[in-house]
Design a protein around this motif. Structure first.
Motif, short mmCIF file in Angstrom:
data_model
loop_
_atom_site.label_atom_id
_atom_site.label_comp_id
_atom_site.label_asym_id
_atom_site.label_seq_id
_atom_site.Cartn_x
_atom_site.Cartn_y
_atom_site.Cartn_z
N PRO A 43 0.83 -1.21 0.00
CA PRO A 43 0.00 0.00 0.00
C PRO A 43 0.86 1.25 0.00
N LYS A 44 0.25 2.36 -0.38
CA LYS A 44 0.95 3.64 -0.35
C LYS A 44 0.85 4.18 1.08
N SER A 45 1.93 4.06 1.83
CA SER A 45 1.92 4.45 3.23
C SER A 45 3.30 4.95 3.64
N GLY A 46 3.36 5.64 4.77
CA GLY A 46 4.64 6.10 5.29
C GLY A 46 5.55 4.94 5.64
N PHE A 47 5.01 3.89 6.25
CA PHE A 47 5.81 2.72 6.60
C PHE A 47 6.38 2.09 5.33
N SER A 48 5.54 1.94 4.30
CA SER A 48 6.01 1.36 3.03
C SER A 48 7.14 2.18 2.43
N ALA A 49 6.97 3.50 2.40
CA ALA A 49 8.00 4.36 1.81
C ALA A 49 9.31 4.25 2.56
N ASN A 50 9.25 4.21 3.88
CA ASN A 50 10.44 4.07 4.71
C ASN A 50 11.13 2.74 4.44
N SER A 51 10.34 1.68 4.32
CA SER A 51 10.89 0.36 4.03
C SER A 51 11.54 0.32 2.65
N GLN A 52 10.88 0.88 1.65
CA GLN A 52 11.42 0.92 0.30
C GLN A 52 12.69 1.76 0.24
N ALA A 53 12.73 2.84 1.00
CA ALA A 53 13.89 3.73 0.98
C ALA A 53 15.15 3.03 1.45
N LYS A 54 15.02 2.14 2.42
CA LYS A 54 16.20 1.44 2.93
C LYS A 54 16.74 0.45 1.91
N VAL A 55 15.84 -0.23 1.22
CA VAL A 55 16.28 -1.13 0.14
C VAL A 55 16.96 -0.33 -0.96
N CYS A 56 16.35 0.78 -1.35
CA CYS A 56 16.91 1.63 -2.40
C CYS A 56 18.26 2.19 -1.99
N ALA A 57 18.36 2.68 -0.75
CA ALA A 57 19.62 3.27 -0.27
C ALA A 57 20.74 2.25 -0.33
N ASN A 58 20.47 1.03 0.06
CA ASN A 58 21.48 -0.02 0.02
C ASN A 58 21.93 -0.30 -1.41
N ALA A 59 20.95 -0.33 -2.34
CA ALA A 59 21.28 -0.60 -3.75
C ALA A 59 22.08 0.54 -4.36
N VAL A 60 21.69 1.77 -4.09
CA VAL A 60 22.39 2.94 -4.63
C VAL A 60 23.81 3.01 -4.09
N ARG A 61 23.94 2.80 -2.81
CA ARG A 61 25.28 2.84 -2.20
C ARG A 61 26.17 1.76 -2.81
N GLY A 62 25.60 0.56 -3.00
CA GLY A 62 26.38 -0.51 -3.60
C GLY A 62 26.81 -0.19 -5.02
N ALA A 63 25.90 0.40 -5.80
CA ALA A 63 26.22 0.73 -7.19
C ALA A 63 27.30 1.78 -7.30
N LEU A 64 27.33 2.72 -6.35
CA LEU A 64 28.26 3.85 -6.44
C LEU A 64 29.58 3.63 -5.72
N THR A 65 29.58 2.74 -4.72
CA THR A 65 30.81 2.59 -3.93
C THR A 65 31.34 1.17 -3.89
N GLY A 66 30.59 0.21 -4.43
CA GLY A 66 31.03 -1.17 -4.38
C GLY A 66 30.77 -1.86 -3.06
N SER A 67 30.01 -1.22 -2.17
CA SER A 67 29.69 -1.85 -0.89
C SER A 67 28.69 -2.98 -1.11
N ARG A 68 28.55 -3.80 -0.09
CA ARG A 68 27.71 -5.00 -0.19
C ARG A 68 26.23 -4.62 -0.33
N VAL A 69 25.53 -5.31 -1.23
CA VAL A 69 24.09 -5.12 -1.39
C VAL A 69 23.37 -6.35 -0.85
#
Length: 422
Positions: A327-353
């Motif tokens: 659903p479109k909710s604050g909890f959902s957005a927060n959860s999605q943001a953490k997955v996205c942040a991990n993926a972006v960091r991995g793509a840009l710095t080579g850190s573990r995804v």
């Protein structure tokens, strides 16, 4: 048991522990650059986690026009007189001071995906390596006959919290004795599926004390709504005879309004109303459309990392995304943001995804200490974010259980606020 801050963070941050040391990949021009548009539950969380967990290896810019973020979640409790407006307001100072995030209070008015730049209303042009869009929602023009955004002061939507919330509360308080409060509910999909019905509960909570002869009318284009049995049970118990829900079967979708005359017409029957909350159909925030990553309403994304299906260097979070079963909710957005942040960091710095994990819970307050909830866990598939399992409060629960559920929601709000802004 109440959900405390540590439990919330542990349950929803699958992708932030045991990070490898970043090794910057953008040779010859300094740090890689991430620009994030929108400072709500998705954007602020993504900014904080990318900056914090990259240990300064990524240049993070957060663009948000408002200096104070008023959360839509818990804004209904403000309407019900249970929260002060400043209790749902949050600022961005800690993100800048604690994590070195460049917070710019301006409107993003254009995205050039070929040149990888964002243009601001103030004239600045910002380059990016990765762009994260978290603009929330805008409204579909013409979705409620007789209403457009110019009518929002006469008939508020209050689905972007802050001044609209204050206006709607003032109109509720100004209703004459025995007056009529009306809501035009939105069609699916929309921000916070239980939100309109929690709002009705909180309005009824106020009117029960200050204006007990008042009536509440809901014109709803849907045949059913989130937590319907729970809300209807609660309304019958706490607010008997006050609330009339008019669903699709009885013409709830055949609606027009006249803001100047303060009338609501349902399936040809015109009613005089004293306060009218019009919640139109919704779509992704305008900048997603300008970036060319929507299907006309929402922005399709890949479930593995929230990247756009149009452009792998653009990510879309929260309400604006079309991701599957969440659903479109604050909890959902927060959860999605953490997955996205991990993926972006991995793509840009080579850190573990880490493998993505998603979760959501939506709490609603029906009356003082009468809280209910619904939630689920999700997994990424090739097609979408798919629901794995879920839970929902039950009708007939004890007062003790309902009070515990409400207290849990309070703990969650404190936790997610800290997780976003501190």
């Amino acid at each position: 048991m109440a959900l405390n801050r540590r439990e919330f963070l542990g349950a929803s941050v699958a992708a932030t522990g045991a990070l490898s040391t970043p090794a910057v990949l953008a040779e010859g021009r300094g740090k890689p650059r991430v620009v994030i548009i929108g400072g709500g539950a998705g954007g602020a969380t993504a900014a904080r986690y990318i900056a914090k967990d990259s240990n300064g290896a990524i240049d993070v810019t957060l663009i948000e026009p408002s200096r104070v973020y008023f959360s839509c979640f818990f804004s209904n409790l403000y309407l019900g007189g249970l929260k002060a407006i400043d209790e749902i307001g949050h600022t961005y100072g800690d993100l800048a001071a604690n994590y070195g995030i460049n917070v710019i209070h301006d409107w993003a008015i254009g995205v050039d995906r070929a040149d990888k730049t964002v243009t601001l209303a103030g004239g600045s042009v910002l380059p990016y390596d990765k762009l994260i869009l978290a603009p929330g929602i805008d409204f579909v023009e013409g979705s409620v006959a007789g209403w457009d955004i110019s009518a929002q002061n006469r008939m508020p939507h209050a689905y972007k919290a802050g001044s609209q919330s204050e206006l709607l509360r003032a109109q509720i308080e100004a209703m004459p004795q025995g007056g009529v409060y009306a809501m035009v509910a939105p069609p699916n999909p929309f921000r916070c599926p239980p939100g309109p019905y929690e709002r009705i509960s909180m309005v009824a909570h106020v009117l029960k004390t200050t204006n007990p002869a008042a009536k509440i009318i809901i014109a709803d284009p849907k045949p059913k709504f989130s937590k319907m049995a729970l809300f209807e049970e609660g309304w019958a118990h706490h607010y008997p005879g006050m609330i009339d829900w008019i669903g699709e079967e009885f013409g709830g979708g055949l609606v027009s309004v006249d803001p100047d005359r303060m009338t609501l017409t349902i399936d040809g029957d015109e009613l005089d109303v004293d306060a009218c909350n019009v919640i139109p159909a919704m779509k992704a925030g305008r900048i997603a459309e300008l970036a060319g990553v929507t299907d006309g309403n929402w922005a399709p994304v890949n479930a593995i990392d929230m990247s756009s299906k149009v452009d792998p260097d653009v990510y879309v979070l929260g309400d604006a995304s079309q991701q599957g079963d969440m659903p479109k909710s604050g909890f959902s957005a927060n959860s999605q943001a953490k997955v996205c942040a991990n993926a972006v960091r991995g793509a840009l710095t080579g850190s573990r995804v880490f493998p993505p994990r998603y979760a959501n819970t939506c709490w609603s307050l029906i009356a003082v200490n009468d809280g209910v909830k619904v939630g689920a866990t999700y997994e990424a598939t090739e097609e979408k974010i798919a629901r794995v399992d879920g839970f929902i409060s039950q009708t007939g629960e004890s007062g003790e259980t309902r009070q515990t559920t409400y207290e849990e929601s309070e703990s969650w709000y404190a936790a997610i606020s800290a997780d976003m802004f501190h």
